[in-house]
Design a protein around this motif. Structure first.
Motif, PDB file in Angstrom:
ATOM      1  N   GLU A   1      -7.294   1.643  -5.261  1.00  0.00           N
ATOM      2  CA  GLU A   1      -7.367   1.622  -3.812  1.00  0.00           C
ATOM      3  C   GLU A   1      -8.575   1.518  -3.116  1.00  0.00           C
TER       4      GLU A   1
ATOM      5  N   ASP B   1       0.843  -1.095   0.079  1.00  0.00           N
ATOM      6  CA  ASP B   1      -0.083   0.057  -0.028  1.00  0.00           C
ATOM      7  C   ASP B   1       0.973   1.232   0.064  1.00  0.00           C
TER       8      ASP B   1
ATOM      9  N   VAL C   1      -5.837  -1.145   3.387  1.00  0.00           N
ATOM     10  CA  VAL C   1      -5.492  -1.255   1.916  1.00  0.00           C
ATOM     11  C   VAL C   1      -4.327  -2.377   1.991  1.00  0.00           C
TER      12      VAL C   1
ATOM     13  N   ASP D   1     -12.581   5.689   1.945  1.00  0.00           N
ATOM     14  CA  ASP D   1     -11.182   5.534   2.717  1.00  0.00           C
ATOM     15  C   ASP D   1     -10.674   7.086   3.016  1.00  0.00           C
TER      16      ASP D   1
HETATM   17 MG    MG Z   1      -4.565   4.788   2.015  1.00  0.00          MG
END
Ligand code: MG
Ligand code: ADP
Length: 339
Positions: free
Chosen positions: A137, A13, A319, A159
């Motif tokens: 993402e 991530d 993530v 997010d």
């Molecule tokens: Mg992030």
């Protein structure tokens, strides 16, 4: 051998605030800030990660601290590549000596261009990956929090990271509608700096603003008001000064940023097909990312949308966990590189 090495594949991530690495079979093995300190004269990398982050606002003239992906896009590709390689190599040392080159599922900020994404993939391979598969993402975040992304049911994930907030509706393994805005944690920190400057003529650093936000920040007024001390430089006298600030004031400072996030959620709901909107009404909106730890952000979004809102247990890791889980579905990403 091949079965053995499969369990040693990696998920990354590459976030605007933090970079995490997931090692298949082990879980998240590395969490570091996405920060690099560079010597301006020689171009040498002085520090990467936490040690570089501790230098923010404290550097002598010849050292520059860079957050290469600050605004959700790769502002400084070379530095991003150096950082990514450094982290990948560090994570590779945690793998078995006998494991072959790993496959890597990598999540990059959605603002990045195809050319930049290509460049990150090349850097991943240069760092020793056999192959690298990009993943969107919000999709990784949704997988990470355990939403039923492959089923014919609508899931909404929000997010809230450092540089961007990503809002997406997912069904049947794909993103149905999404929105990415440049309002997230960093923006909140900046709003706190501005507020204190305007109200108190006091200049504070980004890092101080961030710790105030984490300490007493709230999206709406707390039942019990809290206070904290802040140190900075008085703009009138030029001298260091300490003041006390309340959580209600921070709520006021964060109002616009919070409203932008609420609006992004509402706009995404407006674009959502009715069947999926009904699913979201039933199942709720799921919040993740470090910014979702702001007090009462769930309540404010819930009040404004009239939909239940759920926070996740490990918002900073979702993530990375999603990239890790999707290693098991790597064939899907080979076929649909842009989910
Ligand atoms: Mg992030
Ligand atoms: P990214 O994915 O962009 O790297 P993260 O998901 O790691 O971002 O989240 C980082 C952001 O979360 C930072 O802006 C940080 O200040 C914020 N954050 C962390 N803890 C809290 C908290 N307790 N309250 C509010 N914001 C927080």
């Amino acid at each position: 051998m091949s079965r053995f090495s499969l369990s040693q594949d990696l998920g990354i991530d590459l976030g605007t605030a933090n970079t995490l690495v997931f090692l298949r079979g082990k879980g998240v093995v590395m969490r570091e800030p996405s920060v690099v300190a560079k010597n301006k004269r020689t171009g040498d990398i002085e520090a990467v990660g936490s040690s570089a982050r501790n230098m923010i606002g404290r550097t002598p003239g010849n050292i520059e601290v860079i957050r290469p992906m600050k605004d959700g896009v790769i502002a400084d590709y070379d530095t991003t590549a150096v950082m990514m390689k450094y982290y990948l190599k560090k994570a590779m040392r945690k793998r078995s000596f006998f494991a072959g080159k790993p496959k890597v599922v990598i999540c990059v900020p959605s603002g990045i261009t195809m050319v930049e994404e290509r460049a990150v993939i090349d850097a991943t391979k240069q760092a020793g990956a056999k192959d690298a598969y990009p993943i969107a993402e919000p999709f990784a975040a949704a997988i990470g929090v355990g939403l039923p992304v492959w089923e014919p049911t609508g899931s909404m994930i929000v997010d809230i990271g450092g540089g961007t907030t990503e809002v997406a509706v997912i069904s049947l393994g794909g993103i149905v509608t999404s929105r990415s805005i440049r309002t997230a944690g960093d923006n909140m920190d900046e709003a706190i700096v501005q507020y204190i400057r305007k109200e108190y003529n006091l200049l504070i650093g980004e890092r101080s603003a961030e710790s105030i936000k984490q300490d007493i920040g709230s999206a709406s007024v707390l039942d019990e008001e809290r206070t904290t001390e802040i140190r900075g430089r008085d703009l009138l006298s030029g001298l260091p000064k300490t003041i006390e600030i309340t959580s209600n004031e921070i709520t006021k400072a964060l109002q616009d940023a919070v409203q932008n996030i609420v609006n992004a959620v509402k706009e995404t709901l407006e674009k959502t097909p009715p069947e999926l909107a009904a699913d979201i009404m039933d199942r709720g909106i799921v919040l993740t990312g470090g910014g979702s730890m702001l007090h009462h952000i769930d309540q404010v979004i819930g009040d404004e949308t009239k939909i239940p809102v759920l926070k996740t247990e490990h918002p900073l890791d979702s993530v990375a966990i999603g990239t890790g889980k999707s290693l098991e579905n790597i064939e899907h990403f080979q076929k649909n590189p842009n989910v």
